[in-house]
Each structure stands twice: as structure tokens, then as C-alpha cells.
Enzyme design. Structure first.
Site, PDB file in Angstrom:
ATOM      1  CG  PHE A 165      52.488  30.584   1.308  1.00  0.00           C
ATOM      2  CD1 PHE A 165      51.607  31.729   1.827  1.00  0.00           C
ATOM      3  CD2 PHE A 165      52.015  29.589   1.992  1.00  0.00           C
ATOM      4  CE1 PHE A 165      50.885  31.805   2.994  1.00  0.00           C
ATOM      5  CE2 PHE A 165      51.241  29.492   3.163  1.00  0.00           C
ATOM      6  CZ  PHE A 165      50.613  30.603   3.534  1.00  0.00           C
ATOM      7  N   GLY A 195      52.759  25.594  -4.478  1.00  0.00           N
ATOM      8  CA  GLY A 195      52.112  25.401  -3.288  1.00  0.00           C
ATOM      9  C   GLY A 195      51.215  26.883  -3.005  1.00  0.00           C
ATOM     10  CB  ILE A 220      58.868  19.046  -8.051  1.00  0.00           C
ATOM     11  CG1 ILE A 220      58.809  19.708  -6.573  1.00  0.00           C
ATOM     12  CG2 ILE A 220      60.078  18.636  -8.487  1.00  0.00           C
ATOM     13  CD1 ILE A 220      59.342  18.683  -5.523  1.00  0.00           C
ATOM     14  N   GLY A 221      56.404  21.597  -8.338  1.00  0.00           N
ATOM     15  CA  GLY A 221      54.913  21.643  -8.000  1.00  0.00           C
ATOM     16  C   GLY A 221      54.437  23.238  -7.608  1.00  0.00           C
ATOM     17  CD  GLU A 269      58.057  28.539  -9.493  1.00  0.00           C
ATOM     18  OE1 GLU A 269      57.757  28.649 -10.528  1.00  0.00           O
ATOM     19  OE2 GLU A 269      59.331  28.658  -9.140  1.00  0.00           O
ATOM     20  CB  VAL A 270      56.780  22.927  -4.353  1.00  0.00           C
ATOM     21  CG1 VAL A 270      57.603  21.730  -3.312  1.00  0.00           C
ATOM     22  CG2 VAL A 270      55.789  23.321  -3.311  1.00  0.00           C
ATOM     23  CG  ASP A 315      44.068  19.142   5.564  1.00  0.00           C
ATOM     24  OD1 ASP A 315      43.144  18.373   5.025  1.00  0.00           O
ATOM     25  OD2 ASP A 315      44.986  19.817   4.797  1.00  0.00           O
TER      26      ASP A 315
END
Length: 749
Positions: free
Chosen positions: A398, A396, A393-394, A400-401, A512
Site C-alpha cells: 500500500f 509495501g 527501508i522498503g 512505503e515502509v 501465509d
């Protein structure tokens, strides 16, 4: 008169023909049957209602027959822990009547069986459940972590006469974690001259596992000097009290969601000295015998200890008494008083000040010599076989997510998000990657993303969290521009503030906080996330170098944090104000296309972001409070939560909007010309923002130059026929952005 001629006259009496009626024989004229009624016979005294239309007994015969209303429309919900706010639009068809009201049916549903039961009498409805005249209601005292279905039915004067099915709109919600309800039943136990023993029952609605109880007590009329005892049991003994004195006790429970409210006051009195002395005198013979036996037993035990035999059991079973004869063994076994984890802790207060605080605080995993120790202390290890990865789904920092499923032994399957560490990682990358889990694992709050666990003993290394269906808040808002009510937006902001209050109370500074780092689920519950980059934001595209090295997200960061790297909960409050602006503007980029250096300069000179379009004045004032230059003047997160709660409870306070004319800085002098900007003509400007279809309309109405366009208001756009909210917003924001760029953009404080 033509109607009169069509009706017959017999014996001088007018007889009404079919379709007409005469309610009284004394009436001189016939009346036509009212709408949705008829008669097929002559000389009728009333008309019959058509099928599916009805008339109440109290309705006059001349009144039209009516029917029940259609269902209410567009019902929306806002969940706040164990309270739910519902809002809807009146039915499209009121049935021909003006006496429409609403009824709320509440059902508690069991997700595993698909069965729903009535909620019962513990749920409260504000202002009421039946006979609602307004189109909103709040339900409170619901159960935590429970699925509910609310059916909103519109009814009128003839609804109970209709045999047809009910017309309603339903809303499904899941409540969040909540603090426990108050302790209501407290009983006194043994009372002595210097102590009082109490016991109580668990709260009616614990809303989770009770972690501990807090018992507050003080001498009557001495409330400013009180003592608090913490106990994991439903009983406690308060000691060190004065004889013949009345003490006031209050108890509250704590779950992972926090403390509930204190119980009502319970008063108990210690025994006078004279009574206690008499009682003690009767106990002397018994005490004497007990002491003699105790001395003999103690001598035997010490002889046993000196032989060292008790310590031969080993560290796992060694008695604490071994410390007397063999203190070195107990040191090697790791035994100490601090490790006993006593059932009760005492904290003493005087005039409201804590002497011995026992508050749980955040522990920085970077202080651990071995980062792996921090991970395994704060995060649960999960077997990789329990995880099913379904899709990416995305991406990151470091790796994949992914989304997938987690099925732990003995537990139901859960949807989860899975962050993976890419192949070929360095030890530093692995340490940084798992550092986020070490942070996240310390938090337990409904508005903080929940860590399910980590996979470190096999590859790929993974961090597993709860799955948030709607993804990041900024992207979600952009996709759903203008689709939510103000109350829903405030509900989102309240959730974020509650999560930040929890972090602040823990002593954690996020650094953040931004809409891109807030995740939102299908119930519109917002959760603070992204704790891995809270120290040094090296790869953040929103970051800019500072003079002291490292990168920070300039557009979201407080001036003192940019200039001196002074990050505190107060700098998080500044960032929260920017998040508020993002939410109300549906994901607009703060400061638009201004450079980071321009943003720093403008903020230092006292300018602030102008109010988003159609922003309630109360929300914009809260934004400005968060953007105070003096960090000590900014509101604390508990104050922000309280303020938003008041707005939610009183929706009318959100109806006052920021005046459109004051949205742009009052330093925008009338001579400021937009014609000298990037666009040479009105047509070129409209084409650039993909609104070229309105060029001819602008020109025909005298807006032929950029200077003329600069004076356009929202009311002007509506008059010109720009009726789509999205188009209005795009045009007004573009004009505002150009003005802002001309004056380094913002509203001066």
C-alpha cells in the site's frame, strides 16, 4: 652428558650452574629449568617463574611455569523467554595447562543509567556457574524484559595467582516476555459449612502486569471433577461446597505472556453442619433486627425509585436500581448485566471437559459493518506529532515502509517501523490497509510483531509497529549463510512455533506463514508478522491461481488448502515445516526452480522436500511430520514447541545428522543420468553456478561427465579440496536440484 660437564663439582658434590637446578641434595644430576622459568645463581634448588608465569604449590618443580588462559572465543546466545543458553569456543591459549574450566558472571543492567548490578541468587545455572568443564551453560529464572550481561571467564590452576586483569568474553542479551512465577503463599480466611475464603500474595516474579488469577479447586480424591474460578484480586471465596469436606486449592497467575504454572496444593476443610448450626443459632437475634431495618429501608428506596428522581441523574450516573422502575431508561443507557464485567468468572469442569469456556478468541474485523469501528477497538490512535520518520527501508503493498522513532507523552522514545498508505488511495485500499492493524492489535505475545498504534485522523495514514533490526528472516539468513550454530537455528524455530501456538490458541489461521513473513531482531528473536494478506493473497509474487479463484503461496501451502481452500491450524503446521526447511537451508527457495504446477503434482504424488545439508535428523523428522498428507496426523503447535524445547535442553540430540546418501529420493535410480539435463559438460555446469575455479580439479580426479558428478558426496568434495562451507553447499544443492527436477524432486512419504 655434555650438561653434566658444564656443572661444577665441589668436595665431590655436584653444584648446578645458573639455568639448572637440583630439587634435592641427594639427586645425582642437575636438571635444566623447565619452560618459562630461570635461575641466575649456582646451586639452585628450584627455578623462578618468568614474569606473568606462575607455579602452584602443588605443581612439581620440574613442571613448566604456566599462566592464566586467554578469554573464551565466539560466545553466542539464544534467548528463550526468561532463559538464556550460552555457547562458546575454548580459549586460543590454555596457558600451558590442562585444568581449564569456566566461570559465568551475571550482571543485570539498567539501560537508562548504564549501571549493572550482580544478578543475585534467584538465577539458576545449568549445569553450574563455577567449575564448568563443557563450553555451554543455560541460565534460567531470569527476569522478563531485562538487560543482562554475561561474562564468560576461562580459569586454570594459576588464575588466582595472577594480579592481571580478568580475561573474559561478554554477551549482552535482553530477555523476552514470560509467564509469571508460581504463587507460593496462600492463606485461608473465613470458613463456613459451604464456603472457604482464600487470599494470597502476588508471585515473586510477576514478569509483567498480572491480568487475573485462576483458582482451581476440587474435593480431595475427586481430582477429575474440578471447578475453576477467575479473579482479578488476590482473594476469592469458593462457594457451594459440602460441609465437613476437605478441598484442594491451586492458584496460578496470568499476564499478557500467558499463565504461569499452578501453585502447590493447599488443603482446607469446611465446617461440619452441627458446628455451623450452633453458630447460626447465636446469630438469630442479630439477623432479626437486621431484617426489620432492611425492610424499612427497602420501602423507602422503592418509594424513591417510583418517583423517578434517581434516574434524573442521566445515563452517566444512573443507578442500576432504576431498572426496577424504569427498565426502558436502562436500555437506552446501555446498561445490562453483560456489561458489568464482574471481578470473578466461574468455569466448571467435569472429567476435564469445560462446560462454560471463557477463552479469548480472535475476532475477524471483516465481520464489522463499519471497518473503522474495528480499527479503533483494537488499535490505539497515535498523534502524528509523536512520530519521527527517519528513512525508507522498503516498499509495501500500500505504500512505503519506513523506520523512525515514537515518543509518547510520559514514555521513553522507541524505535519503530512505520507503514504508510500511499497518496490517492481508494476507500477499499484504506480499509484493507487498516485491516492488518485490526488483526495485529488483538495479539500480545513476544513472538508476534507488536502493534504500537495507528494514525487515521491525519495524512498519511500509518500503521506503527515495533522495529525489528534484522528485517525479514529469509533475507537475514541468506546474508549470514552458515554463521549460526544449530542451537541458534533451533532457537529461532522455537520462537516462530511459540508465536504460532499463540495464534492457534486464539483461533487465528495465518495462511501465509513463510520465512519472508517472519521478522528478526538484534537478539535473534523471531516474530510472526504480515497479517494483512492472510485472507486473499492477490499481489503476492509467490502466489499462484487456484481453480477456486484467488491466489495462495503454493510452495508453502498444504495440499488440502490448495485443492479445497481448507485453511486451518493444521495447514499452518504444514507451512511451518516449510519454514523449518528454509531456516536450516539458510533461506534456500523451497523446491528451487520447479514450477508451481510441478510442485503441486509432486506433493500430491507423495514427494517431499529432501533434507537440507548438515540437517539434524530430529529436525528433518519434524519437517516430515508437518508434511503428513492427513492433516489430523500433523503435530499441533504446542507439541512442536515442546519438542523443540527438549532439543534445546539436550543439544546432543541434534548431533545425529541426516545421512548424506539418503538426502535425495530413494526413487533416484542408479541409471538416472544428469548428462541429459541442461548442462552439456562439467565445466559448463560449474561455470553456471559460479564455481568454475574447481573445473580442473574435477576433471583431474575423474569427474569428467555429469553422470560421474551425480555420485559426488560431501566427503568427496572435501577430498577434492573444496573446503569452504559455502562452496560445498552451493555445489551439493545444485546437484540435488538437478536430481529433484528429474524425478519431480522430493523424498516420498
Amino acid at each position: 652428558m655434555p650438561v653434566e660437564l658444564k656443572n661444577k663439582i665441589y668436595n665431590g658434590v655436584k653444584v648446578c650452574r645458573p639455568g639448572f637446578f637440583k630439587a634435592s641434595p641427594h639427586s645425582q644430576s642437575c636438571s635444566k629449568c623447565p619452560p618459562h622459568s630461570y635461575t641466575h645463581e649456582e646451586a639452585s634448588t628450584s627455578c623462578v617463574c618468568e614474569k606473568d608465569y606462575f607455579r602452584r604449590e602443588s605443581d612439581p618443580p620440574t613442571m613448566a611455569c604456566t599462566r592464566p588462559p586467554s578469554a573464551p572465543r565466539n560466545a553466542i546466545s539464544n534467548v528463550n523467554e526468561t532463559s538464556v543458553f550460552l555457547e562458546w569456543i575454548p580459549p586460543a591459549d590454555a596457558g600451558g595447562r590442562k585444568d581449564v574450566s569456566y566461570y559465568i558472571a551475571c550482571k543485570k543492567c539498567h539501560s537508562h543509567a548504564g549501571v549493572c548490578d550482580e544478578c543475585g541468587g534467584h538465577v539458576r545455572y545449568l549445569p553450574r556457574q563455577i567449575g564448568l568443564k563443557n563450553t555451554s551453560v543455560m541460565m534460567v529464572d531470569l527476569l522478563a524484559h531485562t538487560n543482562y550481561t554475561f561474562e564468560i571467564e576461562a580459569v586454570n590452576g594459576v588464575s588466582d595467582l595472577s594480579p592481571g586483569a580478568r580475561q573474559y568474553v561478554s554477551v549482552n542479551v535482553t530477555t523476552n516476555q514470560a509467564a509469571p512465577s508460581p504463587v507460593t503463599n496462600v492463606k485461608k480466611g473465613k470458613i463456613a459449612k459451604n464456603s472457604i475464603s482464600l487470599s494470597w500474595q502476588e508471585p515473586d516474579r510477576p514478569n509483567g502486569i498480572i491480568l487475573e488469577y485462576e483458582i482451581k479447586y476440587f474435593e480431595k480424591d475427586q481430582e477429575t471433577s474440578y471447578t475453576i474460578i477467575k479473579s482479578k484480586e488476590t482473594s476469592v471465596t469458593a462457594e457451594g461446597l459440602k460441609p465437613a469436606s476437605v478441598y484442594v486449592f491451586q492458584i496460578r497467575a496470568r499476564t499478557a505472556a500467558g499463565y504461569g504454572v499452578f501453585s502447590r496444593r493447599f488443603e482446607f476443610e469446611t465446617i461440619p453442619v452441627s458446628v455451623a448450626a450452633s453458630s447460626d443459632q447465636n446469630q438469630i437475634p442479630i439477623i432479626a433486627v437486621s431484617v426489620t431495618v432492611g425492610v424499612i429501608l427497602l420501602a423507602v428506596v422503592f418509594g424513591f425509585l417510583l418517583s423517578g428522581s434517581c434516574c434524573e441523574w442521566g445515563c452517566g450516573r444512573a443507578s442500576p436500581l432504576c431498572a426496577v422502575a424504569h427498565p426502558g431508561l436502562m436500555w437506552r443507557c446501555g446498561y445490562s448485566k453483560a456489561k458489568q464485567d464482574p471481578e470473578e468468572e466461574k468455569m466448571h469442569f467435569h472429567n476435564g471437559h469445560i462446560k462454560l469456556p471463557g477463552v479469548r478468541t480472535y475476532i475477524d474485523p471483516h465481520t464489522y459493518e463499519d471497518p473503522n469501528q474495528a480499527v479503533h477497538e483494537f488499535a490505539k490512535e497515535i498523534e502524528a506529532s509523536c512520530i519521527t520518520i527517519e528513512r525508507v527501508i522498503g516498499a509495501g503493498e500500500f505504500g512505503e515502509v519506513c523506520s523512525g522513532r515514537l515518543k509518547l507523552p510520559g514514555k521513553r522514545e522507541l524505535p519503530v517501523a512505520i507503514k504508510t498508505l500511499k497518496v490517492g488511495y481508494t476507500e477499499k485500499q484504506r480499509r484493507d490497509f487498516l485491516g492488518e492493524a485490526s488483526i495485529m492489535g488483538q495479539f500480545d505475545h513476544p513472538n508476534i510483531i507488536h502493534l504500537e498504534g495507528v494514525v487515521t485522523k491525519s495524512k498519511p495514514v500509518m500503521i506503527v509497529t515495533e522495529y525489528m533490526e534484522n528485517g525479514s528472516l529469509d533475507t537475514f539468513l541468506k546474508k549470514n549463510d552458515g554463521q549460526f550454530t544449530v542451537i541458534q537455528l533451533v532457537g529461532m524455530l522455537r520462537g516462530i512455533a511459540a508465536g504460532m501456538k499463540y495464534l492457534s490458541d486464539m483461533g487465528y489461521v495465518h495462511r501465509d506463514l513463510a520465512a519472508r513473513n517472519i521478522l528478526i531482531n538484534s537478539n535473534l528473536v523471531c516474530k510472526v508478522s504480515d497479517f494483512g494478506l492472510s485472507r486473499v493473497l492477490e499481489d503476492d509474487p509467490e502466489a499462484a491461481y487456484t481453480t477456486r479463484g484467488g491466489k495462495i503461496p503454493i510452495r508453502w501451502t498444504a495440499p488440502e488448502a490448495i485443492a479445497f481452500r481448507k485453511f486451518t491450524s493444521a495447514s499452518d503446521a504444514w507451512s511451518y515445516g516449510i519454514v523449518m526447511w528454509e531456516v536450516v537451508s539458510y533461506g534456500e527457495r523451497p523446491y528451487w526452480e520447479m514450477t508451481n504446477q510441478d510442485v503441486i503434482k509432486a506433493v500430491e504424488e507423495g514427494y517431499r522436500l529432501p533434507s537440507p545439508m548438515d540437517c539434524p535428523a530430529a529436525l528433518y523428522q519434524l519437517m516430515l511430520d508437518c508434511w503428513q498428507k492427513d492433516r489430523n496426523s500433523r503435530p499441533k503447535f504446542d507439541e512442536i514447541v515442546n519438542m523443540l524445547d527438549k532439543l534445546i535442553r539436550n543439544p546432543s540430540s541434534l548431533k545425529t545428522l541426516v545421512n548424506a546418501s539418503s538426502r535425495v529420493s530413494n526413487l533416484l535410480a542408479e541409471h538416472v543420468s544428469l548428462g541429459s539435463g541442461a548442462y552439456r559438460s562439467v565445466g559448463e555446469w560449474l561455470e553456471a553456478i559460479k564455481m568454475g575455479r574447481y573445473t580442473e580439479i574435477f576433471m583431474e580426479n575423474g569427474y569428467s561427465s555429469m553422470d560421474a558428478v551425480a555420485q559426488v558426496t560431501l566427503e568427496d568434495l572435501r577430498r577434492l579440496g573444496v573446503t569452504l562451507v559455502g562452496h560445498q553447499k552451493k555445489i551439493m544443492n545444485s546437484l540435488q536440484e538437478m536430481k529433484v527436477q528429474l524425478v519431480n524432486g522430493m523424498v516420498p512419504l
